[in-house]
Design an enzyme around this catalytic site. Structure first.
Site, PDB file in Angstrom:
ATOM      1  N   HIS A 119      -6.688  -6.510 -47.947  1.00 45.72           N
ATOM      2  CA  HIS A 119      -6.490  -7.894 -48.395  1.00 45.72           C
ATOM      3  C   HIS A 119      -5.010  -8.213 -48.588  1.00 45.72           C
ATOM      4  O   HIS A 119      -4.231  -7.334 -48.961  1.00 45.72           O
ATOM      5  CB  HIS A 119      -7.259  -8.124 -49.705  1.00 45.72           C
ATOM      6  N   ASP A 136      -3.189  -2.577 -47.949  1.00 48.17           N
ATOM      7  CA  ASP A 136      -4.560  -2.903 -48.351  1.00 48.17           C
ATOM      8  C   ASP A 136      -5.162  -3.866 -47.332  1.00 48.17           C
ATOM      9  O   ASP A 136      -4.445  -4.599 -46.638  1.00 48.17           O
ATOM     10  CB  ASP A 136      -4.541  -3.550 -49.738  1.00 48.17           C
ATOM     11  N   HIS A 143      -3.104  -8.601 -56.424  1.00 49.83           N
ATOM     12  CA  HIS A 143      -3.557  -9.999 -56.445  1.00 49.83           C
ATOM     13  C   HIS A 143      -3.110 -10.738 -57.710  1.00 49.83           C
ATOM     14  O   HIS A 143      -3.536 -11.875 -57.946  1.00 49.83           O
ATOM     15  CB  HIS A 143      -5.079 -10.081 -56.319  1.00 49.83           C
TER      16      HIS A 143
HETATM   17 ZN   LIG Z   1      -8.328  -4.861 -50.931  1.00 46.45          ZN
END
Ligand SMILES: [Zn+2]
Length: 251
Positions: free
Chosen positions: A141, A139, A102
């Site tokens: 996300h 993942d 991220h």
């Molecule tokens: Zn995640």
């Protein structure tokens, strides 16, 4: 192959300021569970010029304001870089924290500070060790930081598995890996938050075995970097499934 090279340092157990769920326990549970199938190698922190391959000066300065966070983040990035270098000879797993996917060029979030995966790939490209790379992010996300950093680089292909069911996950993974063998290296951002008892509620433990064997069958120059996964009690077992899937296909 009986053991998989695994980048690990006890320094990843540092309790730097982060959210509760991204705790040192995650790494410790994994380490203790995989110790019989892992050959641990100790990383060095990455350098400031390494960070500049992916991140803006202002982001680096912001992270550096908290020394414990900065020290952990450059060690995790150095660990991912070591895993990618190792993958040129044999598969490798980077058991690192904090995670990284991220973290973008000029932003970060979601427990991530620097982008371990993007730094690992950009480092090899910068040294002309490879000409191109495929990154697959499994993942739960979206790897928004990785996408942000690599989208303007034609040498890097980024594919994010965004499935919301077990069936769709494996279909998407197969598609993502369909031409993986044509790349000089395959990097996988591995999050275990897709696990049935984790936030994603999708995959069973044994499924990670299948993921591991699919990855290594697609490209033997494979490295995996730990991202998310918060159901700590089964995190070690799930990692073990992934790694045995890789090892079994290698033998
Ligand atoms: Zn995640």
């Amino acid at each position: 192959m009986e053991k998989i090279k695994t980048v690990y340092s006890p320094r990843f157990l540092t309790d730097y300021p982060s959210v509760d769920c991204e705790s040192p326990d995650r790494v410790e549970f994994i380490r203790s569970k995989i110790k019989d199938i892992a050959e641990f190698i100790e990383p060095e922190p990455c350098t400031l010029s390494d960070l500049a391959l992916c991140h803006s000066e202002s982001l680096i300065k912001t992270v550096a304001r908290t020394k414990a966070v900065y020290d952990a983040a450059i060690l995790a990035a150095g660990g991912a870089m070591m895993a990618a270098e190792t993958a040129l000879r044999e598969p490798c797993f980077a058991l690192v924290r904090p995670p990284g996917h991220h973290a973008g060029h000029n932003f970060n979030g979601g427990f991530c500070f620097f982008n371990n995966m993007a730094l690992a790939v950009k480092n090899l490209l910068a040294h002309d060790t490879i000409e191109n790379a495929l990154i697959v992010d499994i993942d739960l996300h979206y790897g928004n930081g990785t996408h942000d950093i690599v989208r303007s680089d034609p040498r890097i292909t980024f594919r994010n598995i965004d499935a919301r069911s077990r069936e769709a996950f494996f279909k998407d993974l197969e598609e993502a890996l369909s031409d993986a063998g044509s790349y000089d290296i395959l990097g996988c951002s591995v999050g275990f938050d897709t696990y049935i008892r984790d936030w994603g509620g999708m995959l069973y433990g044994e499924d990670y075995h299948k993921v591991g064997s699919s990855l290594i069958s697609a490209n033997s120059r494979l490295f995996c970097v730990l991202e998310g996964g918060y159901y700590v009690a089964d995190l070690g077992t799930n990692t073990q499934f992934l790694l045995t899937g890789i090892l079994k296909a290698c033998s």
